[in-house]
Design a protein around this motif. Sequence first.
Motif, PDB file in Angstrom:
ATOM      1  N   ASP A   3       0.957  -1.164  -0.048  1.00 13.60           N
ATOM      2  CA  ASP A   3       0.181  -0.214   0.063  1.00 13.60           C
ATOM      3  C   ASP A   3       1.047   1.216   0.012  1.00 13.60           C
ATOM      4  O   ASP A   3       1.898   1.375   0.751  1.00 13.60           O
ATOM      5  CB  ASP A   3      -0.718  -0.046   1.223  1.00 13.60           C
ATOM      6  N   GLY A   4       0.528   2.279  -0.815  1.00 13.71           N
ATOM      7  CA  GLY A   4       1.088   3.379  -0.666  1.00 13.71           C
ATOM      8  C   GLY A   4       2.477   3.425  -1.515  1.00 13.71           C
ATOM      9  O   GLY A   4       3.276   4.474  -1.529  1.00 13.71           O
ATOM     10  N   SER A   7       3.424   6.230  -4.248  1.00 10.60           N
ATOM     11  CA  SER A   7       3.510   7.565  -3.695  1.00 10.60           C
ATOM     12  C   SER A   7       4.518   7.824  -2.792  1.00 10.60           C
ATOM     13  O   SER A   7       4.418   8.837  -1.844  1.00 10.60           O
ATOM     14  CB  SER A   7       2.145   8.121  -3.227  1.00 10.60           C
ATOM     15  N   SER A   8       5.225   6.761  -2.377  1.00  8.46           N
ATOM     16  CA  SER A   8       6.060   6.658  -1.135  1.00  8.46           C
ATOM     17  C   SER A   8       7.451   7.539  -1.494  1.00  8.46           C
ATOM     18  O   SER A   8       8.337   6.580  -2.250  1.00  8.46           O
ATOM     19  CB  SER A   8       6.338   5.306  -0.696  1.00  8.46           C
TER      20      SER A   8
END
Length: 99
Positions: A3-4, A7-8
């Motif tokens: 998850d994420g 955009s991390s």
Amino acid sequence: MPDGLLSSREARVAGAVIFAANCAICHGVKGDGRGQRREGMNPPPADLTLPSRFEQARATMIYRTIRDGVPRTAMPSWPMLRDQQIWELVGYIHSLQSQ
């Protein structure tokens, strides 16, 4: 995919280090497929800066390509990289597509 990931910032930074050490020689410092070793490769290294309309599917494809390599090409598998490192590379490569 974690998850994420796409955009991390942390994943992109860690992936950039791995990319510079292992991938830039073929794919180029900018990921544009113009690395020092590209001459004579058929097919040539992929241009990783090209955008994709299907982020999730492309991320999974990139992960598998790094993990397993591509038969009958110069793209090797990278069994020495842990899953987390491969996903960090995917995050970095994704950031190249949005520049």
